[in-house]
Design a protein around this motif. Structure first.
Motif, short mmCIF file in Angstrom:
data_model
loop_
_atom_site.label_atom_id
_atom_site.label_comp_id
_atom_site.label_asym_id
_atom_site.label_seq_id
_atom_site.Cartn_x
_atom_site.Cartn_y
_atom_site.Cartn_z
N VAL A 16 0.61 -1.07 0.72
CA VAL A 16 -0.18 0.46 0.42
C VAL A 16 0.76 0.88 -0.16
O VAL A 16 0.69 2.04 -1.21
CB VAL A 16 -1.18 0.27 1.61
N ILE A 17 1.68 1.52 1.03
CA ILE A 17 2.54 3.07 1.18
C ILE A 17 3.48 3.07 -0.14
O ILE A 17 3.71 4.14 0.05
CB ILE A 17 2.89 2.62 2.68
N ALA A 18 4.20 1.57 -0.20
CA ALA A 18 5.48 1.59 -1.02
C ALA A 18 5.05 2.38 -2.25
O ALA A 18 5.45 3.36 -3.10
CB ALA A 18 6.88 0.51 -0.28
N PRO A 19 4.54 1.29 -2.96
CA PRO A 19 4.07 1.37 -4.20
C PRO A 19 3.79 2.94 -4.62
O PRO A 19 3.18 3.15 -6.21
CB PRO A 19 3.51 0.46 -5.40
N ASN A 20 2.87 3.83 -3.39
CA ASN A 20 2.23 5.10 -3.47
C ASN A 20 2.98 6.22 -3.11
O ASN A 20 2.38 7.70 -2.96
CB ASN A 20 0.25 4.67 -3.12
N LEU A 21 4.38 5.93 -2.87
CA LEU A 21 4.24 6.97 -2.54
C LEU A 21 5.20 7.99 -3.08
O LEU A 21 4.65 9.56 -2.48
CB LEU A 21 5.86 6.42 -1.54
N GLY A 22 5.32 7.87 -3.86
CA GLY A 22 5.52 8.56 -5.14
C GLY A 22 4.81 9.86 -5.21
O GLY A 22 4.39 10.72 -5.63
N THR A 23 3.44 8.66 -5.68
CA THR A 23 2.19 9.27 -5.83
C THR A 23 1.71 10.62 -5.14
O THR A 23 0.72 11.31 -5.08
CB THR A 23 0.93 8.46 -6.13
N MET A 24 2.01 10.71 -4.09
CA MET A 24 1.36 10.68 -2.48
C MET A 24 2.01 12.00 -2.72
O MET A 24 2.00 13.11 -2.20
CB MET A 24 1.41 9.91 -1.63
N LEU A 25 3.00 11.63 -2.37
CA LEU A 25 4.42 13.10 -2.99
C LEU A 25 4.26 14.34 -3.95
O LEU A 25 4.12 15.17 -3.11
CB LEU A 25 6.13 12.70 -2.51
N THR A 26 3.57 13.27 -4.64
CA THR A 26 3.38 14.44 -5.88
C THR A 26 1.70 15.20 -5.53
O THR A 26 1.71 15.66 -7.24
CB THR A 26 3.15 13.73 -7.24
N ARG A 27 1.47 15.67 -4.93
CA ARG A 27 0.05 15.16 -4.31
C ARG A 27 0.25 15.86 -3.71
O ARG A 27 -1.10 15.53 -2.36
CB ARG A 27 -1.00 14.44 -4.83
N VAL A 28 1.34 16.69 -2.85
CA VAL A 28 0.91 17.54 -1.79
C VAL A 28 -0.37 18.34 -1.22
O VAL A 28 -0.95 18.30 -1.00
CB VAL A 28 2.09 18.67 -2.04
N GLY A 29 -0.83 18.84 -2.20
CA GLY A 29 -2.37 19.45 -2.01
C GLY A 29 -3.59 18.15 -0.77
O GLY A 29 -4.31 18.83 -0.96
N SER A 30 -3.41 17.22 -1.53
CA SER A 30 -4.05 16.03 -1.32
C SER A 30 -4.14 15.94 -0.10
O SER A 30 -4.16 14.47 0.20
CB SER A 30 -4.13 15.06 -2.08
N ALA A 31 -2.46 16.35 1.02
CA ALA A 31 -2.04 15.39 1.93
C ALA A 31 -2.67 15.47 2.68
O ALA A 31 -3.59 14.24 4.03
CB ALA A 31 -1.33 16.65 3.02
N PRO A 32 -4.80 16.31 3.29
CA PRO A 32 -5.74 16.12 4.43
C PRO A 32 -6.24 14.46 3.63
O PRO A 32 -6.55 13.92 4.35
CB PRO A 32 -6.17 16.91 3.71
N ALA A 33 -6.12 14.80 2.24
CA ALA A 33 -7.08 13.52 1.51
C ALA A 33 -6.73 12.33 2.43
O ALA A 33 -7.14 10.79 2.58
CB ALA A 33 -7.97 13.82 0.30
N PHE A 34 -4.90 12.42 2.29
CA PHE A 34 -4.52 10.76 2.37
C PHE A 34 -4.23 10.36 3.37
O PHE A 34 -4.18 9.65 4.15
CB PHE A 34 -3.34 10.52 2.31
N LEU A 35 -4.61 11.93 5.00
CA LEU A 35 -4.20 11.30 6.05
C LEU A 35 -5.45 11.14 6.50
O LEU A 35 -5.84 10.65 7.85
CB LEU A 35 -4.23 12.97 6.79
N ARG A 36 -6.82 11.50 6.01
CA ARG A 36 -7.53 11.00 6.42
C ARG A 36 -8.02 9.45 5.70
O ARG A 36 -8.44 8.82 6.53
CB ARG A 36 -8.97 11.60 5.25
N ARG A 37 -7.54 8.89 4.82
CA ARG A 37 -7.64 8.13 4.62
C ARG A 37 -7.11 6.81 5.22
O ARG A 37 -6.93 5.97 5.91
CB ARG A 37 -6.90 7.37 2.69
N PHE A 38 -5.61 7.47 5.59
CA PHE A 38 -5.41 6.30 6.76
C PHE A 38 -5.64 6.35 7.98
O PHE A 38 -5.93 5.29 8.69
CB PHE A 38 -3.62 6.80 6.82
N ARG A 39 -6.47 7.50 8.46
CA ARG A 39 -6.78 7.22 9.78
C ARG A 39 -8.01 6.65 9.70
O ARG A 39 -8.15 5.59 10.41
CB ARG A 39 -7.62 8.43 9.94
#
Length: 328
Positions: free
Chosen positions: A294-317
């Motif tokens: 989950v995390i490693a294959p998508n780390l690049g995508t998450m880093l390039t979507r800085v504006g989506s950080a709150p959404a990713f945080l909600r997903r991890f919660r």
């Protein structure tokens, strides 16, 4: 409509929801062309237009052929198939049940092939059969790797560190061109109606996801067998929500409904916990799966979507809540 011989009559059980009767109609017509004798359709809290479309389908096929079971609200796949199979259990003139999703269109010979292979396997009602769906990655893996698809003790979503020292995944038995399964999804699952007198119906509290595995795994547990038949084919005419996994893992995709993610994780843990032999290994596999899959294959995508950080945080919660619910 060409029916199978009386002693081999099969009842289709399916569940529909929302505005999907245009898909359901294709499934039913194809199933009846295959030789199904009747169908039980669970109306899982559909809106008024869909109810009217279902009534039209019942007029087309006849109320003695198309049984409609209406639920007041959407009870998920678990509640829907629980109701449908409970109704089918009372149809004592039907020998077999063929469970289909409302978007699984069978090829014209799909049912006759299942019956023929079942007879070659000994015409034993302890044997259940499974049609092949090309969109199901787990079934493609069975054919490619000849490995058993099941709920492996201590694994998490089939990820198991123990494969490094125990020889890897268990090989599937192969008989008459069919491959052994330990569990089966609803779509394409064909079995003797008599099983419904011996095993529990799908667990309604699962609501969505893996209620089919919880239901089907009872057959091998009771001494039966499930056989995947590659020549009996279904075509899915609606794309799965998991189909976008190449872009980003569906658990992290903001377009994936939160309820789907929550139920997928929670219910899988409910299934796996009952089979775990080593809680330590199971927990380790959970952590490694999250990291590696989950995390490693998508780390690049998450880093390039800085504006989506709150959404990713909600997903991890959300994922954390699902783990807690599954382990509680």
């Amino acid at each position: 409509m060409t029916l199978l011989p009386l002693q081999d009559q099969t009842c289709v059980v399916t569940v529909t929801y929302g505005e999907r009767t245009h898909l359901l109609a294709q499934v039913l017509r194809a199933a009846f062309r295959c030789g199904a004798a009747c169908a039980v359709v669970v109306d899982n809290g559909t809106p008024r237009p869909a109810q009217e479309a279902l009534a039209s389908l019942q007029d087309e096929f006849g109320a003695d052929v198309l049984h409609v079971v209406r639920l007041a609200e959407n009870e998920g796949s678990a509640g829907g198939f629980h109701a449908g199979l409970a109704h089918a259990a009372r149809l004592r003139d039907m020998r077999f049940i063929w469970v289909l999703d409302d978007d699984n269109v069978p090829e014209e010979n799909a049912l006759s092939i299942l019956l023929a292979r079942w007879k070659r396997l000994g015409a034993d009602e302890r044997n259940a059969m499974m049609s092949f769906r090309a969109d199901k990655r787990q079934y493609r893996k069975v054919l490619d790797r000849k490995t058993l698809h099941w709920i492996e003790p201590d694994a998490f979503f089939d990820f198991n560190l123990a494969h490094l020292w125990n020889g890897g995944k268990r090989k599937a038995a192969i008989r008459e061109g069919c491959f052994e399964l330990g569990v089966a999804a609803y779509g394409g699952f064909w079995f003797a109606r008599s099983w419904l007198d011996r095993i529990a119906l799908p667990p309604q509290h699962y609501h969505l996801y893996f209620d089919d595995y919880a239901f089907s795994q009872q057959i091998p547990a009771a001494g039966g067998h499930i056989w995947l038949c590659p020549d009996s084919r279904l075509h899915d005419i609606d794309e799965s929500w998991r189909a976008n996994r190449r872009a980003i893992h569906p658990w992290l995709d903001s377009g994936t409904e939160e309820r789907r993610v929550f139920c997928t994780i929670r219910n899988r843990l409910w299934l796996e916990r009952s089979l775990a032999r080593s809680l330590t290994l199971h927990r380790l596999n959970m952590a490694l799966y999250l990291l590696v899959k989950v995390i490693a294959p998508n780390l690049g995508t998450m880093l390039t979507r800085v504006g989506s950080a709150p959404a990713f945080l909600r997903r991890f919660r959300l994922i954390r809540r699902a783990f807690r619910a599954g382990l509680s």
